[in-house]
Design a protein around this motif. Structure first.
Motif, PDB file in Angstrom:
ATOM      1  N   GLU A 135       0.789  -1.156   0.052  1.00 40.85           N
ATOM      2  CA  GLU A 135       0.078   0.130  -0.119  1.00 40.85           C
ATOM      3  C   GLU A 135       0.778   1.177  -0.120  1.00 40.85           C
ATOM      4  O   GLU A 135       0.598   2.233  -0.877  1.00 40.85           O
ATOM      5  N   ASP A 136       2.044   1.287   0.823  1.00 42.49           N
ATOM      6  CA  ASP A 136       2.841   2.559   0.754  1.00 42.49           C
ATOM      7  C   ASP A 136       3.470   2.672  -0.521  1.00 42.49           C
ATOM      8  O   ASP A 136       3.504   3.594  -1.084  1.00 42.49           O
ATOM      9  N   PHE A 137       3.880   1.683  -0.979  1.00 41.46           N
ATOM     10  CA  PHE A 137       4.339   1.513  -2.663  1.00 41.46           C
ATOM     11  C   PHE A 137       3.512   1.851  -3.406  1.00 41.46           C
ATOM     12  O   PHE A 137       3.764   3.008  -4.386  1.00 41.46           O
ATOM     13  N   MET A 138       2.286   1.779  -3.463  1.00 36.98           N
ATOM     14  CA  MET A 138       1.261   2.201  -4.423  1.00 36.98           C
ATOM     15  C   MET A 138       1.216   3.700  -4.212  1.00 36.98           C
ATOM     16  O   MET A 138       1.123   4.624  -5.042  1.00 36.98           O
ATOM     17  N   GLU A 139       1.242   4.144  -2.731  1.00 29.47           N
ATOM     18  CA  GLU A 139       0.952   5.663  -2.553  1.00 29.47           C
ATOM     19  C   GLU A 139       1.897   6.457  -2.873  1.00 29.47           C
ATOM     20  O   GLU A 139       1.658   7.448  -3.883  1.00 29.47           O
ATOM     21  N   TRP A 223      -5.689   0.979  -3.111  1.00 28.20           N
ATOM     22  CA  TRP A 223      -6.072   0.237  -4.219  1.00 28.20           C
ATOM     23  C   TRP A 223      -7.599   0.554  -4.617  1.00 28.20           C
ATOM     24  O   TRP A 223      -7.850   0.677  -5.881  1.00 28.20           O
ATOM     25  N   GLY A 224      -8.694   0.807  -3.785  1.00 25.19           N
ATOM     26  CA  GLY A 224      -9.827   1.287  -4.102  1.00 25.19           C
ATOM     27  C   GLY A 224      -9.884   2.739  -4.879  1.00 25.19           C
ATOM     28  O   GLY A 224     -10.438   2.803  -5.924  1.00 25.19           O
ATOM     29  N   LYS A 225      -9.224   3.759  -4.463  1.00 25.89           N
ATOM     30  CA  LYS A 225      -8.871   4.798  -5.014  1.00 25.89           C
ATOM     31  C   LYS A 225      -8.274   4.791  -6.341  1.00 25.89           C
ATOM     32  O   LYS A 225      -8.673   5.556  -7.407  1.00 25.89           O
ATOM     33  N   TRP A 226      -7.436   3.818  -6.523  1.00 26.63           N
ATOM     34  CA  TRP A 226      -6.610   3.670  -7.874  1.00 26.63           C
ATOM     35  C   TRP A 226      -7.888   3.150  -8.773  1.00 26.63           C
ATOM     36  O   TRP A 226      -7.892   3.734  -9.934  1.00 26.63           O
ATOM     37  N   THR A 227      -8.497   1.916  -8.534  1.00 27.64           N
ATOM     38  CA  THR A 227      -9.548   1.600  -9.539  1.00 27.64           C
ATOM     39  C   THR A 227     -10.519   2.571  -9.759  1.00 27.64           C
ATOM     40  O   THR A 227     -10.784   2.747 -11.054  1.00 27.64           O
ATOM     41  N   ARG A 228     -10.994   3.379  -8.988  1.00 27.27           N
ATOM     42  CA  ARG A 228     -12.091   4.334  -9.235  1.00 27.27           C
ATOM     43  C   ARG A 228     -11.279   5.350 -10.038  1.00 27.27           C
ATOM     44  O   ARG A 228     -12.070   5.875 -10.930  1.00 27.27           O
ATOM     45  N   GLU A 229     -10.379   6.027  -9.705  1.00 24.66           N
ATOM     46  CA  GLU A 229      -9.618   6.942 -10.399  1.00 24.66           C
ATOM     47  C   GLU A 229      -9.250   6.674 -12.009  1.00 24.66           C
ATOM     48  O   GLU A 229      -9.272   7.457 -13.130  1.00 24.66           O
ATOM     49  N   TRP A 230      -8.573   5.272 -11.739  1.00 31.76           N
ATOM     50  CA  TRP A 230      -7.932   4.752 -13.127  1.00 31.76           C
ATOM     51  C   TRP A 230      -9.483   4.655 -14.160  1.00 31.76           C
ATOM     52  O   TRP A 230      -9.163   4.939 -15.368  1.00 31.76           O
ATOM     53  N   THR A 231     -10.343   4.274 -13.523  1.00 27.31           N
ATOM     54  CA  THR A 231     -11.566   4.083 -14.417  1.00 27.31           C
ATOM     55  C   THR A 231     -12.078   5.183 -14.968  1.00 27.31           C
ATOM     56  O   THR A 231     -12.616   5.565 -16.077  1.00 27.31           O
ATOM     57  N   ALA A 232     -12.095   6.210 -13.971  1.00 28.10           N
ATOM     58  CA  ALA A 232     -12.553   7.582 -14.499  1.00 28.10           C
ATOM     59  C   ALA A 232     -11.687   8.298 -15.413  1.00 28.10           C
ATOM     60  O   ALA A 232     -12.256   8.882 -16.615  1.00 28.10           O
ATOM     61  N   GLU A 233     -10.510   8.176 -15.616  1.00 26.22           N
ATOM     62  CA  GLU A 233      -9.711   8.565 -16.866  1.00 26.22           C
ATOM     63  C   GLU A 233      -9.918   7.739 -17.958  1.00 26.22           C
ATOM     64  O   GLU A 233     -10.068   8.297 -18.807  1.00 26.22           O
ATOM     65  N   GLU A 234     -10.060   6.517 -18.012  1.00 27.37           N
ATOM     66  CA  GLU A 234     -10.363   5.479 -19.008  1.00 27.37           C
ATOM     67  C   GLU A 234     -11.859   6.013 -19.626  1.00 27.37           C
ATOM     68  O   GLU A 234     -11.866   5.836 -20.749  1.00 27.37           O
ATOM     69  N   GLU A 324       0.085   2.091 -18.662  1.00 30.95           N
ATOM     70  CA  GLU A 324       0.831   1.038 -18.718  1.00 30.95           C
ATOM     71  C   GLU A 324       2.092   0.932 -17.746  1.00 30.95           C
ATOM     72  O   GLU A 324       2.182  -0.133 -17.122  1.00 30.95           O
ATOM     73  N   LYS A 325       2.668   2.225 -17.554  1.00 29.00           N
ATOM     74  CA  LYS A 325       3.941   2.057 -16.558  1.00 29.00           C
ATOM     75  C   LYS A 325       3.524   1.867 -15.327  1.00 29.00           C
ATOM     76  O   LYS A 325       4.237   1.200 -14.610  1.00 29.00           O
ATOM     77  N   ALA A 326       2.294   2.347 -14.710  1.00 30.88           N
ATOM     78  CA  ALA A 326       1.824   1.935 -13.536  1.00 30.88           C
ATOM     79  C   ALA A 326       1.620   0.614 -13.222  1.00 30.88           C
ATOM     80  O   ALA A 326       2.093  -0.096 -12.360  1.00 30.88           O
ATOM     81  N   TYR A 327       0.904  -0.332 -14.254  1.00 29.09           N
ATOM     82  CA  TYR A 327       0.878  -1.484 -13.972  1.00 29.09           C
ATOM     83  C   TYR A 327       2.087  -2.334 -14.150  1.00 29.09           C
ATOM     84  O   TYR A 327       2.241  -3.365 -13.365  1.00 29.09           O
ATOM     85  N   GLN A 328       2.934  -1.971 -15.124  1.00 26.57           N
ATOM     86  CA  GLN A 328       4.164  -2.710 -15.016  1.00 26.57           C
ATOM     87  C   GLN A 328       5.104  -2.490 -13.768  1.00 26.57           C
ATOM     88  O   GLN A 328       5.824  -3.310 -13.155  1.00 26.57           O
ATOM     89  N   LEU A 329       5.009  -1.289 -13.312  1.00 28.52           N
ATOM     90  CA  LEU A 329       5.634  -0.987 -11.898  1.00 28.52           C
ATOM     91  C   LEU A 329       5.218  -1.779 -11.004  1.00 28.52           C
ATOM     92  O   LEU A 329       5.967  -2.158 -10.141  1.00 28.52           O
ATOM     93  N   GLU A 333       7.466  -4.598  -8.679  1.00 23.39           N
ATOM     94  CA  GLU A 333       7.608  -4.731  -7.233  1.00 23.39           C
ATOM     95  C   GLU A 333       7.343  -5.953  -6.911  1.00 23.39           C
ATOM     96  O   GLU A 333       7.852  -6.598  -5.890  1.00 23.39           O
ATOM     97  N   LEU A 334       6.362  -6.794  -7.410  1.00 27.25           N
ATOM     98  CA  LEU A 334       5.991  -8.175  -7.116  1.00 27.25           C
ATOM     99  C   LEU A 334       7.102  -9.233  -7.565  1.00 27.25           C
ATOM    100  O   LEU A 334       7.302 -10.105  -6.942  1.00 27.25           O
ATOM    101  N   PHE A 335       7.750  -8.775  -8.586  1.00 20.96           N
ATOM    102  CA  PHE A 335       8.968  -9.549  -9.025  1.00 20.96           C
ATOM    103  C   PHE A 335      10.008  -9.644  -8.048  1.00 20.96           C
ATOM    104  O   PHE A 335      10.606 -10.450  -7.758  1.00 20.96           O
ATOM    105  N   ARG A 336      10.085  -8.454  -7.253  1.00 16.46           N
ATOM    106  CA  ARG A 336      11.087  -8.171  -6.330  1.00 16.46           C
ATOM    107  C   ARG A 336      10.670  -8.885  -4.858  1.00 16.46           C
ATOM    108  O   ARG A 336      11.414  -9.459  -4.471  1.00 16.46           O
ATOM    109  N   LEU A 337       9.610  -8.759  -4.732  1.00 12.25           N
ATOM    110  CA  LEU A 337       8.956  -9.302  -3.391  1.00 12.25           C
ATOM    111  C   LEU A 337       8.887 -10.739  -3.478  1.00 12.25           C
ATOM    112  O   LEU A 337       8.914 -11.720  -2.373  1.00 12.25           O
ATOM    113  N   ASP A 338       8.349 -11.359  -4.712  1.00 11.39           N
ATOM    114  CA  ASP A 338       8.111 -12.867  -4.682  1.00 11.39           C
ATOM    115  C   ASP A 338       8.311 -13.162  -6.284  1.00 11.39           C
ATOM    116  O   ASP A 338       7.494 -13.422  -7.114  1.00 11.39           O
ATOM    117  N   PRO A 339       9.845 -13.276  -6.269  1.00 13.28           N
ATOM    118  CA  PRO A 339      10.146 -13.495  -7.735  1.00 13.28           C
ATOM    119  C   PRO A 339       9.529 -14.938  -8.289  1.00 13.28           C
ATOM    120  O   PRO A 339       8.965 -14.994  -9.570  1.00 13.28           O
TER     121      PRO A 339
END
Length: 463
Positions: A135-139, A223-234, A324-329, A333-339
């Protein structure tokens, strides 16, 4: 638009079976083998509430009950690694072997959960904790890829102002520009717009993902704010393309509206198992595919003399590039935490193939005439023929993601992770060889077929 084309492999089934084992998702594959709903889930991770076919008894949440209920609920999930033929269920008394067939390749340590015949909720508790820890990483790292509303473009910025005295002359100029757009280009543009307009489905899908869903519809989580605001942009993308095509007068808007309603009603099946590892791998791929597609439609518009439309497509592609950059980032991070877990997710999605959610698009008339193919299948052919999105683009995206995440250098500790890494790293070259052979076969037997699309008033297109 978050998602783009499912690639129709032009090579033989035998070749793809040996490499990818793909099964194009069909609507009828969403039913259980018995013709009844396969099961429903009442608990998130390890339990299944599943009605055994013909017995009327409820499967309990215990492991043994779950195993028994699975016997009557296996059916195609879209990946051949999970397919079980009808007679296989009767002939296979070994329940553990049956479970192995449907166990998620991306999460082999997760208990199988089947919903409507598909592996679902494959995220383990341990990996759910990893998602919560981000969550901190997302923020701090990801949220910046969304723009404040006041800094976003809006559809009206690119359209004639209805309050202006020049409104009618500007519409006339728009209509004159679009007269030069050929029908095959219009079909691709309409397909783009229809897919964008099915945005409610995509938000719904994201809110099925374990560990990141917006539980209330207004969660104050990152996560909730990301989904809603991403949807709003799309949401602006479909609005703009819809209005532009409406003003052009070149397309049958009613048939397009029917297609949109049918598509939203049909939903989508990206085969991500409610698993954020798979979900973010899917969106990482599809956002880049969308950028490629919109970029190509923009360049084609410019070639046909409609620079205004070219600018519209470029703006939409720019949004997709940020997303694209956001989701790939997130995946990085998931590759780093759980390769190992992320590597298995990468391989799993590549074996399934990245499907376009619009594969269920239907205008109500297309399949019953002409080529007899589904609307989406013929739309794919036009996209391929116009070089809007091709097999080469699909393979290039896989290659790009491998380099983007430096997949070859990631240290996997498990045998499953290492096997997945080897598969992924070799995949682009394997696919290119198959594509080259398929291209040669297509050139030898190239016979263009007439296809009619209701979107362009049934004017014939040859693909």
């Amino acid at each position: 638009m978050p998602f783009r084309f499912f690639i129709s492999w032009p090579w033989t089934e035998g070749e793809t079976e040996a490499l990818l084992r793909p099964t194009p998702m069909k609507v009828q594959a969403m039913r259980s083998l018995s013709g009844k709903p396969a099961c429903t889930s009442s608990r998130r991770f390890s339990s299944v509430s599943c009605r055994a076919t013909g017995s009327g008894s409820e499967g309990a949440s215990s492991y043994s009950s779950r195993r028994e209920s699975m016997k009557a609920s296996i059916n195609p999930s879209g990946a051949r690694s999970r397919l079980v033929a009808p007679n296989a269920i009767e002939a296979r008394p070994d329940v553990e072997a049956l479970e192995k067939l449907v166990r998620s390749e991306a999460a082999p340590d997760a208990s199988p959960v089947l919903i409507c015949g598909q592996v679902s909720h494959s995220l383990t508790k341990e990996r759910e904790e990893i998602i919560h820890s981000m969550e901190d990483f997302m923020e701090e790292k990801v949220y910046k890829y969304l723009k404040p509303v006041e800094k976003c473009w809006q559809a009206q910025d690119f359209l004639p102002d209805p309050a202006s005295e020049d409104f009618i002359p500007e519409i006339q100029a728009l209509r004159e520009r679009t007269l030069a757009l050929p029908d095959d280009y219009l079909v691709v543009l309409v397909g783009d717009m229809v897919t964008e307009e099915a945005l409610p489905t995509y938000m719904s899908m994201l809110n099925t993902i374990d560990g990141t869903r917006d539980e209330t519809g207004s969660d104050d989580t990152v996560w909730g704010k990301w989904t809603r605001e991403w949807t709003a942009e799309e949401n602006r993308h479909g609005d703009l393309l819809n209005k532009y095509l409406y003003l052009s007068g070149r397309v049958d808007m009613r048939q397009i509206e029917v297609t949109i309603q049918n598509l939203i009603g049909s939903g989508m099946c990206p085969k991500t198992e409610n698993n954020p590892y798979l979900g973010f791998m899917y969106t990482s791929f599809q956002e880049r595919a969308t950028k490629v597609s919109h970029g190509n439609t923009g360049r084609s518009a410019a070639k046909h003399g409609d620079q205004a439309l070219a600018n519209i497509c470029a703006q939409i592609a720019s949004d997709e590039a940020r997303h694209e950059k956001a989701y790939q980032l997130i995946c990085e991070e998931l590759f780093r935490l759980d390769p190992d877990g992320m590597m298995m997710a990468f391989a799993d999605m590549m074996k399934k193939q990245i499907v376009m959610p619009a594969h269920m698009m239907d205008d109500g008339v297309h399949t019953s005439r002409g080529s007899g193919a589904a609307l989406f299948e013929d739309f794919e052919k036009v996209a391929y023929a116009t070089e809007t999105y091709t097999t080469a683009d699909y393979i290039d995206i896989i290659d790009y993601l491998i380099k983007r995440w430096d997949v070859e250098s990631i240290k996997c500790s498990s045998a499953d992770g290492q096997k997945s890494q080897d598969y992924v790293c070799k995949l682009p070259n394997r696919l290119r060889r198959l594509a080259e052979r398929a291209e040669k076969r297509m050139k030898k037997t190239a016979n263009k077929q007439e296809v009619k699309f209701s979107w362009v008033y049934d004017r014939p297109i040859f693909v």
